[in-house]
Scaffold this motif. Sequence first.
Motif, short mmCIF file in Angstrom:
data_model
loop_
_atom_site.label_atom_id
_atom_site.label_comp_id
_atom_site.label_asym_id
_atom_site.label_seq_id
_atom_site.Cartn_x
_atom_site.Cartn_y
_atom_site.Cartn_z
N TYR A 115 17.15 3.73 35.27
CA TYR A 115 15.76 4.03 34.91
C TYR A 115 15.65 4.28 33.40
O TYR A 115 16.57 4.81 32.79
CB TYR A 115 15.25 5.28 35.64
CG TYR A 115 14.97 5.06 37.12
CD1 TYR A 115 13.68 4.84 37.57
CD2 TYR A 115 16.00 5.10 38.05
CE1 TYR A 115 13.41 4.66 38.92
CE2 TYR A 115 15.75 4.92 39.41
CZ TYR A 115 14.44 4.70 39.83
OH TYR A 115 14.19 4.52 41.17
N ASN A 116 14.51 3.91 32.85
CA ASN A 116 14.17 4.37 31.51
C ASN A 116 13.78 5.84 31.59
O ASN A 116 13.10 6.25 32.53
CB ASN A 116 12.98 3.58 30.94
CG ASN A 116 13.21 2.09 30.88
OD1 ASN A 116 14.22 1.64 30.36
ND2 ASN A 116 12.27 1.32 31.40
N ILE A 117 14.18 6.62 30.60
CA ILE A 117 13.73 8.00 30.49
C ILE A 117 12.85 8.08 29.24
O ILE A 117 13.34 7.88 28.12
CB ILE A 117 14.89 9.00 30.37
CG1 ILE A 117 15.96 8.73 31.44
CG2 ILE A 117 14.36 10.43 30.45
CD1 ILE A 117 15.50 8.93 32.86
N LEU A 118 11.57 8.34 29.41
CA LEU A 118 10.63 8.29 28.31
C LEU A 118 9.83 9.59 28.25
O LEU A 118 9.38 10.11 29.27
CB LEU A 118 9.69 7.10 28.49
CG LEU A 118 8.65 6.87 27.38
CD1 LEU A 118 8.52 5.38 27.07
CD2 LEU A 118 7.29 7.44 27.78
N GLU A 119 9.66 10.11 27.04
CA GLU A 119 8.92 11.35 26.87
C GLU A 119 7.47 11.07 26.47
O GLU A 119 7.21 10.30 25.56
CB GLU A 119 9.57 12.23 25.79
CG GLU A 119 8.86 13.57 25.62
CD GLU A 119 9.51 14.48 24.59
OE1 GLU A 119 9.11 15.66 24.51
OE2 GLU A 119 10.42 14.01 23.87
N ILE A 120 6.54 11.73 27.18
CA ILE A 120 5.13 11.69 26.81
C ILE A 120 4.87 12.92 25.96
O ILE A 120 5.16 14.05 26.38
CB ILE A 120 4.21 11.66 28.05
CG1 ILE A 120 4.45 10.37 28.86
CG2 ILE A 120 2.76 11.77 27.63
CD1 ILE A 120 5.50 10.48 29.91
N LEU A 121 4.34 12.72 24.77
CA LEU A 121 4.16 13.82 23.83
C LEU A 121 2.79 14.48 23.98
O LEU A 121 1.81 13.82 24.32
CB LEU A 121 4.33 13.31 22.41
CG LEU A 121 5.70 12.68 22.10
CD1 LEU A 121 5.68 12.03 20.72
CD2 LEU A 121 6.80 13.73 22.18
N PRO A 122 2.72 15.77 23.69
CA PRO A 122 1.43 16.48 23.74
C PRO A 122 0.60 16.18 22.50
O PRO A 122 1.08 15.58 21.53
CB PRO A 122 1.85 17.95 23.78
CG PRO A 122 3.11 17.98 22.99
CD PRO A 122 3.82 16.68 23.31
N VAL A 123 -0.64 16.63 22.51
CA VAL A 123 -1.52 16.40 21.37
C VAL A 123 -0.96 17.05 20.10
O VAL A 123 -1.22 16.57 18.98
CB VAL A 123 -2.95 16.94 21.69
CG1 VAL A 123 -2.95 18.45 21.81
CG2 VAL A 123 -3.95 16.46 20.64
N GLU A 124 -0.14 18.09 20.27
CA GLU A 124 0.49 18.74 19.12
C GLU A 124 1.59 17.89 18.48
O GLU A 124 2.10 18.22 17.42
CB GLU A 124 1.07 20.09 19.53
CG GLU A 124 0.05 21.13 19.95
CD GLU A 124 -0.38 21.00 21.41
OE1 GLU A 124 -1.15 21.85 21.88
OE2 GLU A 124 0.05 20.03 22.09
N ASN A 125 1.97 16.80 19.17
CA ASN A 125 3.01 15.88 18.69
C ASN A 125 4.32 16.60 18.41
O ASN A 125 4.95 16.44 17.36
CB ASN A 125 2.54 15.13 17.45
CG ASN A 125 3.37 13.87 17.19
OD1 ASN A 125 4.03 13.35 18.09
ND2 ASN A 125 3.35 13.38 15.98
N VAL A 126 4.75 17.41 19.38
CA VAL A 126 6.03 18.11 19.29
C VAL A 126 6.89 17.71 20.48
O VAL A 126 6.40 17.21 21.48
CB VAL A 126 5.84 19.64 19.28
CG1 VAL A 126 5.08 20.07 18.03
CG2 VAL A 126 5.12 20.12 20.54
N SER A 127 8.19 17.92 20.34
CA SER A 127 9.14 17.53 21.39
C SER A 127 10.21 18.60 21.54
O SER A 127 10.85 18.98 20.56
CB SER A 127 9.80 16.19 21.05
OG SER A 127 10.89 15.94 21.90
#
Length: 350
Positions: free
Chosen positions: A250-262
């Motif tokens: 599987y691909n593991i992909l992060e969806i970022l919040p409006v704050e654009n932090v990770s």
Amino acid sequence: MKLLSKINPFRRVLTAAVFGNIGKNNIGPANGIMDPSQIKRVLISRPNHRLGNLLLITPLVQEVSQTFPNCTIDIFVKGNMAPIVFENYTNIGQIIKLPKKHFDELSAYLKGWVSLRKQKYDLAINVEQNSSSGRLSIKLANSKYKFFGGMNEEDQSKYDNYGHIAKQPVYNLRNYLAQFGIQSKDKIVPSLLIKLSQTELKAAKEKLDLLVPATKKTIGIFTFATGAKCYSVDWWAVFYERLLKQFPDYNILEILPVENVSQLGFKAPSFYSKDIREITAFFANTAIFIGADSGMMHLASAAQIPTLGLFSVTVVDKYKPYNPGSCAIQTNQTDLEDWMKTIHEVLKNN
């Protein structure tokens, strides 16, 4: 501290004291027999601006639409999110919007309240039974039938998961309408839903394929949340590394919040957008969403995909995702092995 921050706690106490008992004793029918075919205009009131709270009323909107298929539904809310959430709901009429910061836009705020008297309704429904402003809006509404929310404790026991914040308003309405002899057409409470177009879904799929290989299905993770709901950088580092090891196909992909932090330090491929519908369509093209209790978790549920909610501080039974294939994990009562097993089971069964 800003003056408004100091005033708000006192304002809430005052509002509750003055308006808190409106409709408390008006749970049953007040105007005799209700003819479902004559319910043509309905008002649903949820004067709150948060995205999650708007998403959580989509089951009630669907319930009203199923029960009264010929009705037009007006919605009384705060902020500007509602037109986005209900964009493709064809039976939505007016969206009466109070400004998010009413002290800054007092004229618009008062105009919104006055609007409740201009339209004649057949049925007016308050969503949140503990909302003083919600009950006040129903009191002011020009409607033949008025339901202020709530249910007698004896009746609550009839319903499974009555405490869930999205299900409770549906059960309350069903109980109210049953007193008129009107029964729900479906015992199952509708899931959260943003109605996406094929154009939106296709565009999101194209963006997804630019970020990760199209030959693999994608696990979407959301590492952010507000306050104590947000898991630490160290927690997510361990979780992410285990995902990579456990699910190489599987691909593991992060969806970022409006704050654009990770919380991962942007180690994973990531997607960023401020467009709520685009984010929902993006979710709809993934195999599963994994993230803490948040508006994004509810948005994933509204995309109708398997949603795995991570809970450590908030009440699971009140906020957990319940659409098909979804579940909640209490991370402070289980361990990493349990979480991987749950993810595996969800992916296998969907």
